[in-house]
Every structure is written in C-alpha cells, then in structure tokens.
Design an enzyme around this catalytic site. Sequence first.
Site, short mmCIF file in Angstrom:
data_model
loop_
_atom_site.label_atom_id
_atom_site.label_comp_id
_atom_site.label_asym_id
_atom_site.label_seq_id
_atom_site.Cartn_x
_atom_site.Cartn_y
_atom_site.Cartn_z
N ASP A 112 0.86 -1.19 0.00
CA ASP A 112 0.00 0.00 0.00
C ASP A 112 0.90 1.23 0.00
O ASP A 112 1.71 1.41 0.92
CB ASP A 112 -0.89 -0.03 1.26
CG ASP A 112 -1.89 1.13 1.30
OD1 ASP A 112 -1.67 2.14 0.60
OD2 ASP A 112 -2.87 1.01 2.05
N ASN A 148 3.07 1.82 -10.99
CA ASN A 148 1.80 1.97 -11.71
C ASN A 148 0.66 2.49 -10.82
O ASN A 148 -0.20 3.21 -11.31
CB ASN A 148 1.41 0.61 -12.31
CG ASN A 148 -0.02 0.58 -12.78
OD1 ASN A 148 -0.35 1.09 -13.86
ND2 ASN A 148 -0.91 0.03 -11.97
N TYR A 201 -4.43 15.91 -9.58
CA TYR A 201 -3.90 14.81 -10.40
C TYR A 201 -2.75 15.30 -11.28
O TYR A 201 -1.68 14.66 -11.33
CB TYR A 201 -5.02 14.23 -11.27
CG TYR A 201 -4.59 13.03 -12.08
CD1 TYR A 201 -4.45 11.77 -11.48
CD2 TYR A 201 -4.33 13.13 -13.45
CE1 TYR A 201 -4.06 10.67 -12.23
CE2 TYR A 201 -3.94 12.03 -14.19
CZ TYR A 201 -3.80 10.80 -13.58
OH TYR A 201 -3.40 9.70 -14.32
N LYS A 234 1.32 14.15 -11.18
CA LYS A 234 2.08 13.54 -12.27
C LYS A 234 3.26 14.42 -12.69
O LYS A 234 4.31 13.91 -13.11
CB LYS A 234 1.17 13.24 -13.47
CG LYS A 234 0.09 12.19 -13.16
CD LYS A 234 0.67 10.84 -12.73
CE LYS A 234 -0.42 9.78 -12.57
NZ LYS A 234 0.11 8.48 -12.11
N THR A 245 -10.41 2.25 -18.02
CA THR A 245 -10.22 1.54 -16.74
C THR A 245 -11.18 2.17 -15.72
O THR A 245 -11.87 3.15 -16.02
CB THR A 245 -8.78 1.70 -16.21
OG1 THR A 245 -8.56 3.09 -15.94
CG2 THR A 245 -7.74 1.20 -17.18
N1 LIG Z 1 -6.39 5.15 -17.46
C1 LIG Z 1 -5.79 6.16 -18.08
O1 LIG Z 1 -6.28 6.72 -19.07
C2 LIG Z 1 -4.46 6.66 -17.57
C3 LIG Z 1 -3.82 7.68 -18.29
C4 LIG Z 1 -2.60 8.16 -17.85
C5 LIG Z 1 -2.01 7.61 -16.73
N2 LIG Z 1 -2.64 6.62 -16.04
C6 LIG Z 1 -1.99 6.09 -14.84
O2 LIG Z 1 -1.85 4.68 -14.96
C7 LIG Z 1 -1.85 4.09 -13.67
C8 LIG Z 1 -2.88 2.96 -13.63
O3 LIG Z 1 -4.16 3.52 -13.83
P1 LIG Z 1 -5.46 2.68 -14.23
O4 LIG Z 1 -6.15 3.48 -15.24
O5 LIG Z 1 -5.09 1.28 -14.51
O6 LIG Z 1 -6.28 2.81 -12.86
P2 LIG Z 1 -7.14 1.75 -12.02
O7 LIG Z 1 -7.78 0.73 -12.88
O8 LIG Z 1 -7.99 2.59 -11.12
O9 LIG Z 1 -6.02 1.00 -11.16
C9 LIG Z 1 -5.27 1.70 -10.20
C10 LIG Z 1 -4.50 0.70 -9.37
O10 LIG Z 1 -3.76 1.43 -8.37
C11 LIG Z 1 -4.04 0.83 -7.12
N3 LIG Z 1 -3.86 1.76 -6.00
C12 LIG Z 1 -4.50 2.92 -5.76
N4 LIG Z 1 -4.07 3.46 -4.61
C13 LIG Z 1 -3.15 2.60 -4.11
C14 LIG Z 1 -2.35 2.58 -2.94
N5 LIG Z 1 -2.43 3.53 -2.00
N6 LIG Z 1 -1.48 1.55 -2.75
C15 LIG Z 1 -1.41 0.56 -3.68
N7 LIG Z 1 -2.15 0.51 -4.78
C16 LIG Z 1 -3.01 1.52 -4.99
C17 LIG Z 1 -5.46 0.34 -7.22
O11 LIG Z 1 -5.75 -0.59 -6.20
P3 LIG Z 1 -7.26 -0.86 -5.66
O12 LIG Z 1 -7.91 -1.80 -6.62
O13 LIG Z 1 -7.02 -1.45 -4.31
O14 LIG Z 1 -7.95 0.47 -5.60
C18 LIG Z 1 -5.40 -0.28 -8.61
O15 LIG Z 1 -4.77 -1.54 -8.54
C19 LIG Z 1 -2.14 5.22 -12.68
O16 LIG Z 1 -0.93 5.69 -12.13
C20 LIG Z 1 -2.76 6.30 -13.56
O17 LIG Z 1 -2.59 7.59 -13.04
C21 LIG Z 1 -3.85 6.13 -16.43
#
Ligand SMILES: NC(=O)c1ccc[n+]([C@@H]2O[C@H](COP(=O)([O-])OP(=O)(O)OC[C@H]3O[C@@H](n4cnc5c(N)ncnc54)[C@H](OP(=O)(O)O)[C@@H]3O)[C@@H](O)[C@H]2O)c1
Length: 250
Positions: free
Chosen positions: A69, A96, A173, A177, A208
């Site tokens: 965490d 990630n 946010y 970043k 996601t």
């Molecule tokens: N989706 C996009 O379009 C996009 C674009 C640019 C960048 N990103 C970046 O890509 C990464 C993954 O995003 P995603 O879209 O796959 O999001 P997601 O589906 O919401 O997954 C986020 C993951 O991070 C975990 N998490 C959150 N807080 C945490 C903590 N305190 N300790 C450990 N794990 C934690 C979540 O765990 P839980 O299941 O327990 O909540 C989940 O496994 C993020 O850094 C996001 O900012 C995403």
Amino acid sequence: MHDKVHQAGVTERVALVTGANKGIGLEIARQLARAGVIVLLGARDRGRASAAVHALAQQGLTAQAVQLDLEDEASIAAAAASIAAEHGRLDILVNNAGIVDAEDGPPSAASIAAVRKIVNTNFVGTLAVTQAMLPLLRRSPAARIVNLSSSLGSLTLNGDPSSPYYSARLIGYNASKAALNMLTVQLAEELRDTPIVVTSVSPGYVKTDLTGHQGFLTAEDGARLPVQHALRGADAVSGRFVEASGDTPW
Ligand SMILES: NC(=O)c1ccc[n+]([C@@H]2O[C@H](COP(=O)([O-])OP(=O)(O)OC[C@H]3O[C@@H](n4cnc5c(N)ncnc54)[C@H](OP(=O)(O)O)[C@@H]3O)[C@@H](O)[C@H]2O)c1
C-alpha cells in the site's frame, strides 16, 4: 543462491508492478509474465492480489502476490524485505499504482483534502516505494524503473491552448504527475553513473476504473508502452518522458 537461473545460464528478470490487481497494472503484469519475467503482483488488498494471481494462473501465467500500500510505509518496508529474502534483487520496478478523486478540480475549486490525498499517493507514495526498492534495483545488472505518468502532468501541455490536455484542469492529479516526472528527472540524474534507467511513460487515454471506462485504448493496449520500456535493452536512455508517438514535453 537467490537468482532463478535457466539451464542456459540466463538469469530471469524479477519485476514488481504496483497496483497490479486491475486496470493497466494487471495488464502490465500479464504482458511481463508472458515475456518470461518473474512477476511480483503488488496490491494493497491481499484478497484482490490473490484474485489477480488466480486470473493470471487460469491463463497459464505465474505471478506472486505482494501486499503493498503506497500509503503505508510498513507495508512498503515489508514488501522490500520479502523481495530481498526471496529474490535478492529487483530488475524492474513499474510504479503503476495511482488514483484520481472526484473532488479534484481547477485550482480555484479543488478540494484540498482530495489534492493532498492524490499527491500523497501518486507522488509521495511512489517515491517511498522507489526509495525502498532502490537497494534491490542496484543489485540488478540493468534495472529499469517505469513511472506511470500522464500527459496531464506536462507543464508545457497544461499551458498550451492547442493541446487536447489543456482543458483537463485537475490541479491535484496533474500536479501529482508533474511531481512524478520530477522524480524521473532527479532520479535519472542521481543514478547517472549506474545502469539503472528511469522513464516516465504516458500510456494514453485508457478504459479503466480510473477513467470511468472512458478512453480510446483498452488496458491491454495501454500496458504496451510501459512494458516496452520495462524490457528495454542497452539502447534505453534514462530521464525521458514518452508517449506512444514519441517524447512528450515535460
Ligand atoms: N487510465 C488512463 O487513461 C491513464 C492515463 C494516464 C495515466 N494513467 C496512470 O496509470 C496508472 C494505472 O491507472 P489505471 O487506469 O489502470 O487505474 P485503475 O484501474 O484505477 O487501477 C489503479 C490501481 O492502483 C491501485 N492503487 C491505488 N491506490 C493505491 C495505494 N495507496 N497503494 C497501492 N495501490 C493503490 C489500485 O488498487 P485498488 O484496486 O485497491 O484500488 C489499482 O490496482 C495510474 O498511475 C494512472 O494515473 C492512467
């Protein structure tokens, strides 16, 4: 004794992916496992970690759950200790895990509590994980650190009215970043005389939970660029901020 060695004498790489129980992180774990990497699947919730490991196993892929965490320093220290005991080193760290918050917004109106939480997770938590894993990464012959950033973290694009990212005014946010990108730059400089390569990757707009399943890309597509940089060979250049089309402005 720690190294897992193939018959041919090639050492398998060990990768930790944070927030790997769903979304882009789970896909990164899947693709790294497919590439023959020993995947440590980080998740803050043990049950969600086990479920993800089970889902990969049903596809014939192996991963090990690691409770981690970003907001809990004891869990980070315990994860580093267990990786040290079992593997003795780390070759790939994919930072990630990350969050958004519905109370985030423009500088004039964003909830301060939400901004604090986002920055604390996305930046401070990622820094804490990186610090804890660095001694293990230093034991790898060619470690890679991939930070899941976003073009929303680009100071340049936030100030460019012609950019598609210009209108997304999320001070928490976007600042988290931008701060993560600072980690990429400073760490790359600090590690300049080591084989460790640090990269900020913008995965694109991915469907996601984080985006409410809006976006242009599947999680599988969004995982490709981070995985490519995690597996990059001797041609890797440290301290870059990249998206699918090439370098992104800081
Ligand atoms: N989706 C996009 O379009 C996009 C674009 C640019 C960048 N990103 C970046 O890509 C990464 C993954 O995003 P995603 O879209 O796959 O999001 P997601 O589906 O919401 O997954 C986020 C993951 O991070 C975990 N998490 C959150 N807080 C945490 C903590 N305190 N300790 C450990 N794990 C934690 C979540 O765990 P839980 O299941 O327990 O909540 C989940 O496994 C993020 O850094 C996001 O900012 C995403």
